[in-house]
Design an enzyme around this catalytic site. Structure first.
Site, PDB file in Angstrom:
ATOM      1  N   VAL A 162     -19.728 -26.271  -6.710  1.00  0.00           N
ATOM      2  CA  VAL A 162     -20.686 -25.228  -7.139  1.00  0.00           C
ATOM      3  C   VAL A 162     -22.091 -25.674  -6.736  1.00  0.00           C
ATOM      4  CG1 VAL A 162     -21.755 -24.070  -9.118  1.00  0.00           C
ATOM      5  CG2 VAL A 162     -19.280 -24.444  -9.100  1.00  0.00           C
ATOM      6  N   ARG A 165     -23.266 -28.051  -4.557  1.00  0.00           N
ATOM      7  CA  ARG A 165     -23.621 -28.193  -3.134  1.00  0.00           C
ATOM      8  C   ARG A 165     -23.606 -26.852  -2.410  1.00  0.00           C
ATOM      9  NH1 ARG A 165     -21.290 -34.054  -1.322  1.00  0.00           N
ATOM     10  NH2 ARG A 165     -22.697 -35.253  -2.648  1.00  0.00           N
ATOM     11  N   ASP A 197      -3.508 -26.270 -19.361  1.00  0.00           N
ATOM     12  CA  ASP A 197      -2.458 -25.458 -20.008  1.00  0.00           C
ATOM     13  C   ASP A 197      -1.852 -24.401 -19.082  1.00  0.00           C
ATOM     14  OD1 ASP A 197      -3.205 -26.928 -22.215  1.00  0.00           O
ATOM     15  OD2 ASP A 197      -4.365 -25.318 -23.136  1.00  0.00           O
ATOM     16  N   ARG A 203      20.130 -44.056 -24.521  1.00  0.00           N
ATOM     17  CA  ARG A 203      19.419 -43.450 -25.652  1.00  0.00           C
ATOM     18  C   ARG A 203      18.981 -42.025 -25.352  1.00  0.00           C
ATOM     19  NH1 ARG A 203      15.270 -48.181 -27.109  1.00  0.00           N
ATOM     20  NH2 ARG A 203      16.470 -49.183 -28.753  1.00  0.00           N
ATOM     21  N   GLY A 247      14.172 -33.095 -14.444  1.00  0.00           N
ATOM     22  CA  GLY A 247      15.618 -33.042 -14.699  1.00  0.00           C
ATOM     23  C   GLY A 247      15.951 -33.228 -16.174  1.00  0.00           C
ATOM     24  N   LYS A 250      27.046 -38.087 -19.181  1.00  0.00           N
ATOM     25  CA  LYS A 250      25.685 -38.591 -18.973  1.00  0.00           C
ATOM     26  C   LYS A 250      25.443 -39.777 -19.893  1.00  0.00           C
ATOM     27  CE  LYS A 250      23.349 -34.515 -17.234  1.00  0.00           C
ATOM     28  NZ  LYS A 250      22.104 -33.759 -17.255  1.00  0.00           N
ATOM     29  N   GLU A 259       4.161 -28.759 -26.996  1.00  0.00           N
ATOM     30  CA  GLU A 259       3.553 -28.942 -28.330  1.00  0.00           C
ATOM     31  C   GLU A 259       3.494 -27.651 -29.151  1.00  0.00           C
ATOM     32  OE1 GLU A 259      -0.564 -30.133 -28.298  1.00  0.00           O
ATOM     33  OE2 GLU A 259      -1.166 -28.538 -26.945  1.00  0.00           O
TER      34      GLU A 259
HETATM   35  O1  F6P Z   1      -6.539 -26.813 -23.730  1.00  0.00           O
HETATM   36  C1  F6P Z   1      -6.273 -28.108 -23.330  1.00  0.00           C
HETATM   37  C2  F6P Z   1      -5.651 -28.906 -24.445  1.00  0.00           C
HETATM   38  O2  F6P Z   1      -5.410 -30.212 -23.985  1.00  0.00           O
HETATM   39  C3  F6P Z   1      -4.368 -28.327 -25.048  1.00  0.00           C
HETATM   40  O3  F6P Z   1      -3.235 -28.585 -24.268  1.00  0.00           O
HETATM   41  C4  F6P Z   1      -4.343 -28.991 -26.383  1.00  0.00           C
HETATM   42  O4  F6P Z   1      -3.583 -28.241 -27.318  1.00  0.00           O
HETATM   43  C5  F6P Z   1      -5.796 -29.043 -26.759  1.00  0.00           C
HETATM   44  O5  F6P Z   1      -6.532 -28.971 -25.541  1.00  0.00           O
HETATM   45  C6  F6P Z   1      -6.213 -30.261 -27.519  1.00  0.00           C
HETATM   46  O6  F6P Z   1      -7.543 -30.096 -27.896  1.00  0.00           O
HETATM   47  P1  F6P Z   1      -8.514 -31.273 -28.319  1.00  0.00           P
HETATM   48  O7  F6P Z   1      -8.761 -32.112 -27.099  1.00  0.00           O
HETATM   49  O8  F6P Z   1      -9.729 -30.583 -28.797  1.00  0.00           O
HETATM   50  O9  F6P Z   1      -7.776 -32.069 -29.352  1.00  0.00           O
END
Ligand code: F6P
Length: 323
Positions: free
Chosen positions: A23, A25, A127, A162, A185, A213, A222
């Site tokens: 941005v 340069r 994300d 495990r 995988g 396996k 998450e």
């Molecule tokens: O939006 C990016 C991200 O890493 C998400 O994947 C995650 O839920 C969130 O930010 C974590 O936020 P912070 O860094 O504020 O804990």
């Protein structure tokens, strides 16, 4: 436009520095002056501006994080905060702003645009939940970091026969988990977009052992209702009946801090340069992204608050290949 500013906002993403460099340069190349805003929207409200010349953005292309710093700023979501931000921009003689960030950051960009301030967004979040782009800056690096962790865990899983649970970031979006599971995988994948109960995950793992396996690996995003912690708790509670235990690795912020891959550097460079071009050409209120390998500008109004769907073919593909 004689002077523009740029900021990075929200979670840092590998490649943000490459975008800052591009941005800056590119705008200088067009003859404009450039101001960097420190700490995202918090710095915009506080008037924390720094002039950027070509040497100021040298030697950062290969670095993760953001040299300008970032923040999540609740005040910017208020009318008063927004008004102070517009005032700061005016005080520094800034006529246009580039916002490098993800969903929340582009919502902020849209709020500024609605106040009549010229803003252009650059898609940047690990994300990959931002509409108006197929891929955002940082996704490729974050995915490769997750993949390296999965590959390593598979080695130790094999040695000890495990089971492992690996949790990827992604907020409410399962993109990173799905892709890491596909590329790594995984024997089972758990993402928010495909709700499932822990018994079905257990059945998949049990059948992996039955099929010969010697390890089992689950990738969990998450944002899934049963994230790694809840799945692990369920498995611990029913250990006797399920007959195996799981070790949990939560990748967390490790995925955000890496040096950007070649893909992310090139993407950030192209998106950053295009953002400066757009803004200086007088076109704004858009998000610069990449769709079908082309650089695109999509109206912020069209993308803010929208949910990006995952490719519906990929989850069943991963399932069929885990056999
Ligand atoms: O939006 C990016 C991200 O890493 C998400 O994947 C995650 O839920 C969130 O930010 C974590 O936020 P912070 O860094 O504020 O804990």
């Amino acid at each position: 436009m004689r002077r523009i500013a740029l900021l990075t906002s929200g979670g840092d993403a590998p490649g943000m520095n490459a975008a800052i460099r591009a941005v800056t340069r590119r705008a200088l190349y067009h003859g404009a002056q450039v101001m960097g805003v420190r700490r995202g929207y918090a710095g915009l409200i506080a008037g924390d501006f720094v002039p950027l010349g070509p040497r100021d953005v040298g030697r950062i292309l290969q670095l993760g994080g953001t040299m300008l710093g970032s923040s999540r700023c609740a005040e910017f979501r208020t009318d008063a905060g927004l008004a102070r931000a517009v005032e700061s921009l005016g005080k520094h003689g800034v006529e246009g702003l580039v916002v490098i960030g993800g969903n929340g950051s582009q919502a902020g960009a849209q709020a500024l645009a609605q106040r009549g301030f010229p803003v252009v967004g650059v898609a940047s979040t690990i994300d990959n939940d931002l509409c108006g782009t197929d891929v955002s800056i940082g996704v490729d690096t974050a995915l490769n970091i997750a993949l390296e962790a999965i590959d390593r865990l598979k080695v130790t899983a094999l040695s000890h026969q495990r089971g492992f649970l690996v949790e990827t970031m992604g907020r409410n979006c399962g993109y990173l988990g799905l892709m890491a599971g596909l590329a790594g995988g995984a024997d089972a994948i758990v993402i928010p977009e495909v709700p499932r109960d822990p018994e079905s995950v257990a059945a998949e793992l049990r059948s992996a052992y039955v099929r010969g396996k010697s390890h089992a690996l689950v990738v969990v995003a998450e944002g899934a209702a049963y994230n790694a912690e809840r799945l692990a708790a369920y498995f611990a509670e029913h250990r006797e009946r399920l007959q195996f235990e799981l070790r949990v690795t939560k990748l967390g912020h490790v995925q955000r801090g890496g040096a950007p891959t070649a893909f992310d550097r090139v993407l950030a460079t192209r998106l950053g340069a295009a953002a400066a071009d757009q803004l200086l050409a007088g076109s704004h209120s858009v998000l610069i992204g990449m769709q079908r390998s082309e650089i695109t500008a999509t109206s912020l109004g069209e993308i803010v608050g929208q949910q990006k769907p995952l490719n519906p073919e990929l989850f069943p593909l991963a399932y069929s290949l885990a056999q």
